[in-house]
Design a protein around this motif. Structure first.
Motif, PDB file in Angstrom:
ATOM      1  N   LEU A 122       0.855  -1.194   0.000  1.00  0.00           N
ATOM      2  CA  LEU A 122       0.000   0.000   0.000  1.00  0.00           C
ATOM      3  C   LEU A 122       0.889   1.241   0.000  1.00  0.00           C
ATOM      4  CD1 LEU A 122      -2.440  -0.903   2.937  1.00  0.00           C
ATOM      5  CD2 LEU A 122      -3.058  -0.824   0.491  1.00  0.00           C
ATOM      6  N   ILE A 123       0.354   2.314  -0.573  1.00  0.00           N
ATOM      7  CA  ILE A 123       1.074   3.571  -0.445  1.00  0.00           C
ATOM      8  C   ILE A 123       0.085   4.685  -0.118  1.00  0.00           C
ATOM      9  CG2 ILE A 123       1.064   4.256  -2.899  1.00  0.00           C
ATOM     10  CD1 ILE A 123       4.199   4.861  -2.225  1.00  0.00           C
ATOM     11  N   ALA A 124       0.445   5.520   0.850  1.00  0.00           N
ATOM     12  CA  ALA A 124      -0.387   6.655   1.239  1.00  0.00           C
ATOM     13  C   ALA A 124       0.213   7.895   0.593  1.00  0.00           C
ATOM     14  CB  ALA A 124      -0.416   6.792   2.760  1.00  0.00           C
ATOM     15  N   ALA A 125      -0.547   8.493  -0.330  1.00  0.00           N
ATOM     16  CA  ALA A 125      -0.021   9.622  -1.092  1.00  0.00           C
ATOM     17  C   ALA A 125      -0.577  10.927  -0.554  1.00  0.00           C
ATOM     18  CB  ALA A 125      -0.415   9.459  -2.553  1.00  0.00           C
ATOM     19  N   ASN A 126       0.289  11.902  -0.376  1.00  0.00           N
ATOM     20  CA  ASN A 126      -0.236  13.226  -0.042  1.00  0.00           C
ATOM     21  C   ASN A 126       0.510  14.316  -0.785  1.00  0.00           C
ATOM     22  OD1 ASN A 126       1.976  12.792   1.722  1.00  0.00           O
ATOM     23  ND2 ASN A 126       1.302  14.474   2.998  1.00  0.00           N
ATOM     24  N   ASP A 127      -0.251  15.379  -1.057  1.00  0.00           N
ATOM     25  CA  ASP A 127       0.272  16.508  -1.821  1.00  0.00           C
ATOM     26  C   ASP A 127       0.746  17.554  -0.821  1.00  0.00           C
ATOM     27  OD1 ASP A 127       0.756  18.716  -3.320  1.00  0.00           O
ATOM     28  OD2 ASP A 127      -1.114  18.622  -4.452  1.00  0.00           O
ATOM     29  N   VAL A 128       2.072  17.637  -0.651  1.00  0.00           N
ATOM     30  CA  VAL A 128       2.598  18.547   0.365  1.00  0.00           C
ATOM     31  C   VAL A 128       2.568  20.001  -0.098  1.00  0.00           C
ATOM     32  CG1 VAL A 128       3.994  16.842   1.560  1.00  0.00           C
ATOM     33  CG2 VAL A 128       4.974  18.077  -0.375  1.00  0.00           C
ATOM     34  N   ALA A 129       2.230  20.218  -1.373  1.00  0.00           N
ATOM     35  CA  ALA A 129       2.153  21.598  -1.858  1.00  0.00           C
ATOM     36  C   ALA A 129       0.772  22.197  -1.589  1.00  0.00           C
ATOM     37  CB  ALA A 129       2.465  21.648  -3.353  1.00  0.00           C
ATOM     38  N   ARG A 130      -0.193  21.340  -1.181  1.00  0.00           N
ATOM     39  CA  ARG A 130      -1.565  21.784  -0.928  1.00  0.00           C
ATOM     40  C   ARG A 130      -1.611  22.635   0.347  1.00  0.00           C
ATOM     41  NH1 ARG A 130      -6.654  17.561  -0.998  1.00  0.00           N
ATOM     42  NH2 ARG A 130      -8.010  18.761   0.354  1.00  0.00           N
ATOM     43  N   ASP A 158       4.948  20.349   8.372  1.00  0.00           N
ATOM     44  CA  ASP A 158       4.754  21.393   9.380  1.00  0.00           C
ATOM     45  C   ASP A 158       3.295  21.567   9.793  1.00  0.00           C
ATOM     46  OD1 ASP A 158       7.457  21.969   9.441  1.00  0.00           O
ATOM     47  OD2 ASP A 158       7.302  23.494   7.885  1.00  0.00           O
ATOM     48  N   ALA A 159       2.366  21.211   8.892  1.00  0.00           N
ATOM     49  CA  ALA A 159       0.951  21.444   9.173  1.00  0.00           C
ATOM     50  C   ALA A 159       0.422  20.420  10.174  1.00  0.00           C
ATOM     51  CB  ALA A 159       0.150  21.360   7.881  1.00  0.00           C
ATOM     52  N   ASN A 160      -0.712  20.731  10.815  1.00  0.00           N
ATOM     53  CA  ASN A 160      -1.340  19.795  11.727  1.00  0.00           C
ATOM     54  C   ASN A 160      -2.415  18.973  11.032  1.00  0.00           C
ATOM     55  OD1 ASN A 160       0.133  20.356  14.118  1.00  0.00           O
ATOM     56  ND2 ASN A 160      -0.927  22.329  14.216  1.00  0.00           N
ATOM     57  N   GLU A 161      -2.763  19.375   9.803  1.00  0.00           N
ATOM     58  CA  GLU A 161      -3.763  18.628   9.038  1.00  0.00           C
ATOM     59  C   GLU A 161      -3.106  17.982   7.819  1.00  0.00           C
ATOM     60  OE1 GLU A 161      -7.391  20.758   8.249  1.00  0.00           O
ATOM     61  OE2 GLU A 161      -7.944  20.308  10.329  1.00  0.00           O
ATOM     62  N   ASN A 162      -3.820  17.057   7.255  1.00  0.00           N
ATOM     63  CA  ASN A 162      -3.338  16.381   6.064  1.00  0.00           C
ATOM     64  C   ASN A 162      -4.532  15.769   5.338  1.00  0.00           C
ATOM     65  OD1 ASN A 162      -1.404  15.534   4.298  1.00  0.00           O
ATOM     66  ND2 ASN A 162      -0.354  14.164   5.704  1.00  0.00           N
ATOM     67  N   ALA A 163      -4.346  15.389   4.094  1.00  0.00           N
ATOM     68  CA  ALA A 163      -5.343  14.623   3.345  1.00  0.00           C
ATOM     69  C   ALA A 163      -4.552  13.536   2.643  1.00  0.00           C
ATOM     70  CB  ALA A 163      -6.055  15.510   2.331  1.00  0.00           C
ATOM     71  N   LEU A 164      -5.120  12.321   2.556  1.00  0.00           N
ATOM     72  CA  LEU A 164      -4.355  11.193   2.025  1.00  0.00           C
ATOM     73  C   LEU A 164      -5.182  10.387   1.043  1.00  0.00           C
ATOM     74  CD1 LEU A 164      -2.749   9.571   5.215  1.00  0.00           C
ATOM     75  CD2 LEU A 164      -1.557  10.890   3.459  1.00  0.00           C
ATOM     76  N   THR A 165      -4.519   9.798   0.077  1.00  0.00           N
ATOM     77  CA  THR A 165      -5.130   8.767  -0.755  1.00  0.00           C
ATOM     78  C   THR A 165      -4.323   7.491  -0.549  1.00  0.00           C
ATOM     79  OG1 THR A 165      -5.756  10.439  -2.371  1.00  0.00           O
ATOM     80  CG2 THR A 165      -5.828   8.144  -3.092  1.00  0.00           C
ATOM     81  N   LEU A 166      -4.995   6.444  -0.078  1.00  0.00           N
ATOM     82  CA  LEU A 166      -4.330   5.164   0.151  1.00  0.00           C
ATOM     83  C   LEU A 166      -4.535   4.310  -1.098  1.00  0.00           C
ATOM     84  CD1 LEU A 166      -2.846   3.450   2.339  1.00  0.00           C
ATOM     85  CD2 LEU A 166      -5.098   2.509   2.939  1.00  0.00           C
ATOM     86  N   ILE A 167      -3.432   3.814  -1.643  1.00  0.00           N
ATOM     87  CA  ILE A 167      -3.484   3.120  -2.930  1.00  0.00           C
ATOM     88  C   ILE A 167      -2.957   1.696  -2.788  1.00  0.00           C
ATOM     89  CG2 ILE A 167      -2.561   3.163  -5.295  1.00  0.00           C
ATOM     90  CD1 ILE A 167      -2.189   6.222  -4.908  1.00  0.00           C
ATOM     91  N   SER A 168      -3.739   0.734  -3.280  1.00  0.00           N
ATOM     92  CA  SER A 168      -3.236  -0.646  -3.372  1.00  0.00           C
ATOM     93  C   SER A 168      -3.068  -0.949  -4.855  1.00  0.00           C
ATOM     94  CB  SER A 168      -4.233  -1.622  -2.736  1.00  0.00           C
ATOM     95  OG  SER A 168      -5.354  -1.780  -3.581  1.00  0.00           O
TER      96      SER A 168
END
Lengths: 230, 230
Positions: B175-183, B189-199
């Motif tokens: 699995l890989i959890a992808a996140n856009d750090v430019a968002r 550094d941020a306290n929030e995040n959004a992720l897409t988990l991919i199999s």
């Protein structure tokens, strides 16, 4: 944090009453791309202690800080910067209003020629980073008119006093506080430090102590030299 | 800190009861000389939240952490490392004992060819840094026998899902959890995040949320996929 600050109330003095003091502290970070940077090991602890000690000695203190994880000392005005270029701009705008400048920041000597706009992808081969020299912040501040009384720091791993004396002359500053960051228990990340304060014709050694205590001794000596200068 | 941890007690579950989970988090730093290094912007917050969420879900958790300023989550065994080389050694010795490995550390892709023994002096000219590729930690861990269930992270600034899918195949992970750090508001550094988990054949999107909440959702999904794998 407040309790910690109140605990230092007995360190109050009037050694710097009526003086405006500009302190810089911490590392500067030089970005390579949006995620990578070149940094250095400065924790900012010594500079923050110096800013606090100056405030406790009655000075009006402005602290320009690189990216660190430290609370702002009570009564100190803080400005956050990231790169050496930002530090220089900020110092040049603040220094003309200061009586004394104490420069403890570990300014990056080099930055990458061009910051990549997107994350550099890894590949099978290595990469080459072209680093160009950063402006010498303290030497630039020494050209400011009216020129404040200038105290630098020299963090070295060898030939500490020799390099410190060279820096005093080359940057045209009044005092330099030299410390050997390779000495166990001292310098980067540590809570203790030992310093030798060097002027053009004298030197004063401050034995290993907590950074707050050492900062108090340094501020007292700097104030005496500033008040007594011809 | 304790109050903060007790506040998360309602997040307890038995989703990972009986499982051994190895998590890595934070940046790795690659020294240039005794004072300078190449770093990256990982704060370690996401990985520490994942380790905490796994512990709250009943797992026995080992957390291998790069240099960060974060407290160890309650009930988690922590090992501190600095460089990618140290991380690899540590992962190879811990991974054979883990059921699940969750690799969120922002491992440096490059290190300097040779670390200078003394501080590099500044001069009028620039300098060149020769960087060589670091070992691919996750790809090496994927060769360990018995091979744990492997979850990677991909922090990208562009083409996030494309790069994440490439990483999944190339590193041979589950699995890989992808996140856009430019968002804005997400990632480093941020306290929030959004992720897409991919199999290999599915994907799950987790909308922007606090890193603790997001970590809880991620752990629940990873546990379900681990338990349900054929």
């Amino acid at each position: 944090h407040i309790v910690d600050q109140l605990g230092k109330w007995h360190l109050r003095s009037s050694a710097m009453q009526g003086l405006k003091v500009l302190v810089n502290a911490g590392p500067t970070l030089e970005d390579i791309d949006p995620v990578r940077y070149i940094g250095n090991r400065s924790s900012g602890k010594m500079g923050f202690s110096v800013a606090e000690a100056a405030a406790l000695a009655g000075a009006e203190v402005c602290l320009i800080a690189g990216p660190v994880h430290l609370p702002t000392p009570l009564g100190v005005r803080r400005i956050d910067i990231r790169s050496a270029t930002e530090l220089l701009q900020c110092m040049l705008s603040e220094a003309p209003h200061a009586d004394i400048v104490i420069a403890s920041a570990a300014v990056a000597d080099f930055r990458v020629r061009e910051i990549a706009k997107q994350k550099i992808k890894r590949g099978p081969d290595g990469i080459h980073l072209d680093l160009v020299p950063n402006p010498d912040v303290l030497a630039e501040v020494a050209k400011v008119q009216p020129r404040p009384f200038l105290v630098g720091f020299a963090a070295e791993t060898e030939n500490v006093l020799t390099y410190a004396r060279l820096k005093l002359d080359k940057k045209n500053i009044d005092l330099i506080a030299a410390n050997d960051v390779a000495r166990p228990g001292c310098g980067f990340d540590a809570n203790e430090n030992a310093l030798t304060l060097i002027s053009r014709d004298q030197q004063w050694h401050f034995a290993q102590a907590g950074k707050s205590e050492l900062a108090g001794q340094l501020i007292t000596q700097v104030a005496a030299l500033y008040r007594g200068r011809s």
